[in-house]
Design a protein around this motif. Sequence first.
Motif, PDB file in Angstrom:
ATOM      1  N   THR A   1      14.414  -7.925   5.181  1.00  0.00           N
ATOM      2  CA  THR A   1      14.996  -8.756   3.563  1.00  0.00           C
ATOM      3  C   THR A   1      13.784  -8.858   2.687  1.00  0.00           C
ATOM      4  OG1 THR A   1      15.855 -10.686   3.955  1.00  0.00           O
ATOM      5  CG2 THR A   1      17.407  -8.644   3.784  1.00  0.00           C
ATOM      6  N   SER A   2      13.866  -8.910   1.924  1.00  0.00           N
ATOM      7  CA  SER A   2      13.115 -10.031   0.397  1.00  0.00           C
ATOM      8  C   SER A   2      12.827 -11.180   1.412  1.00  0.00           C
ATOM      9  CB  SER A   2      13.293  -9.234  -0.816  1.00  0.00           C
ATOM     10  OG  SER A   2      14.851  -9.566  -1.381  1.00  0.00           O
ATOM     11  N   LYS A   3      14.099 -11.646   1.535  1.00  0.00           N
ATOM     12  CA  LYS A   3      14.705 -12.558   1.358  1.00  0.00           C
ATOM     13  C   LYS A   3      13.485 -13.160   2.375  1.00  0.00           C
ATOM     14  CE  LYS A   3      17.035 -15.810   4.186  1.00  0.00           C
ATOM     15  NZ  LYS A   3      18.441 -15.383   4.916  1.00  0.00           N
ATOM     16  N   HIS A   4      13.488 -12.595   3.743  1.00  0.00           N
ATOM     17  CA  HIS A   4      11.965 -12.198   5.118  1.00  0.00           C
ATOM     18  C   HIS A   4      11.611 -12.709   4.181  1.00  0.00           C
ATOM     19  CE1 HIS A   4      15.736 -10.593   7.548  1.00  0.00           C
ATOM     20  NE2 HIS A   4      15.458 -12.109   8.111  1.00  0.00           N
ATOM     21  N   GLN A   5      11.019 -11.449   3.612  1.00  0.00           N
ATOM     22  CA  GLN A   5       9.105 -11.251   3.158  1.00  0.00           C
ATOM     23  C   GLN A   5       9.192 -12.600   2.578  1.00  0.00           C
ATOM     24  OE1 GLN A   5       7.413  -8.721   3.749  1.00  0.00           O
ATOM     25  NE2 GLN A   5       6.134 -10.630   3.144  1.00  0.00           N
ATOM     26  N   GLY A   6       9.927 -12.766   1.852  1.00  0.00           N
ATOM     27  CA  GLY A   6       9.566 -14.826   0.698  1.00  0.00           C
ATOM     28  C   GLY A   6       9.602 -16.127   1.936  1.00  0.00           C
ATOM     29  N   LEU A   7      10.412 -16.026   3.239  1.00  0.00           N
ATOM     30  CA  LEU A   7      10.056 -16.735   4.143  1.00  0.00           C
ATOM     31  C   LEU A   7       8.596 -16.801   4.831  1.00  0.00           C
ATOM     32  CD1 LEU A   7      13.767 -16.936   5.674  1.00  0.00           C
ATOM     33  CD2 LEU A   7      12.779 -18.734   4.314  1.00  0.00           C
TER      34      LEU A   7
ATOM     35  N   GLN B   1       5.754 -17.888   2.893  1.00  0.00           N
ATOM     36  CA  GLN B   1       5.827 -19.352   2.738  1.00  0.00           C
ATOM     37  C   GLN B   1       5.006 -19.930   4.351  1.00  0.00           C
ATOM     38  OE1 GLN B   1       9.845 -21.303   1.691  1.00  0.00           O
ATOM     39  NE2 GLN B   1       9.098 -21.017   0.061  1.00  0.00           N
TER      40      GLN B   1
END
Length: 229
Positions: free
Chosen positions: A20-26, A29
């Motif tokens: 997901t885009s949350k994983h992509q954000g992590l 980082q």
Amino acid sequence: MYLELLLFLDFTKLLKLKDTSKHQGLRNQLAIILEAKGITDSNVLNAIREIPRHLFIDSSFEAHAYQDKAFPIAAEQTISQPYTVAFQSQTLEIEPGDKILEIGTGSGYQTAILLELKAEVYSIERQKELFKRTSLFLPKIGYKPKKFIFGDGYKGLKEEAPFDKIIVTAGAPFVPNPLLAQLKIGGKLLIPVGDKTQIMTLFIRKSAKEFEKHELGDFAFVPMLEEKN
Ligand code: SAH
């Protein structure tokens, strides 16, 4: 009944393989953290941003996937710390088309990084369970090495030698001679050497008999085990 069960199993598989885009954000980082720790190779950092590391560990521990930490996988083994994976990949200066032998497939995360860097990868694992699991899983998410081998990394892979690069991802008590012998002239072997902790050691083959040796700092790996009897 059986059909329902099968559908259910497939559905859970799909859920598990979600990115997901949350994983992509992590991941973005994590790449920033690795850059701050000295990883400068933009291709390696891009590979870190690209590969869904959470899919390489048990889904109940997903929250740990993007910390810069090693983590337990099956058969008492670990998925290497992202910094270590990035450091080994950067040190080997991988070029597209490089023929690479990897010792210690484990979760396949390092294998995926090498494939993102467009290398041709031969990967050896001595734990049957991990060999089976990873050789099914990696192609499923689009990463296809030339060969997965169930065998003993101490012997290397004579039938496919010589290699441009050899990467060892387990702590070796000594440097196995077959690995040095299976390098091209100009080729590089990167191997953590030592018992409890290891010194990351780079060998560059200068000629048939000459190797240049560089020691690149302390690391901690699970042990490279001798062949099972
Ligand atoms: N790169 C992997 C590291 C896994 S840990 C990852 O990030 O997931 C080291 C791996 O080396 C383990 O899977 C272990 O089973 C394997 N290993 C240990 N001794 C070995 C040997 N002699 N030959 C091949 N693989 C070995």
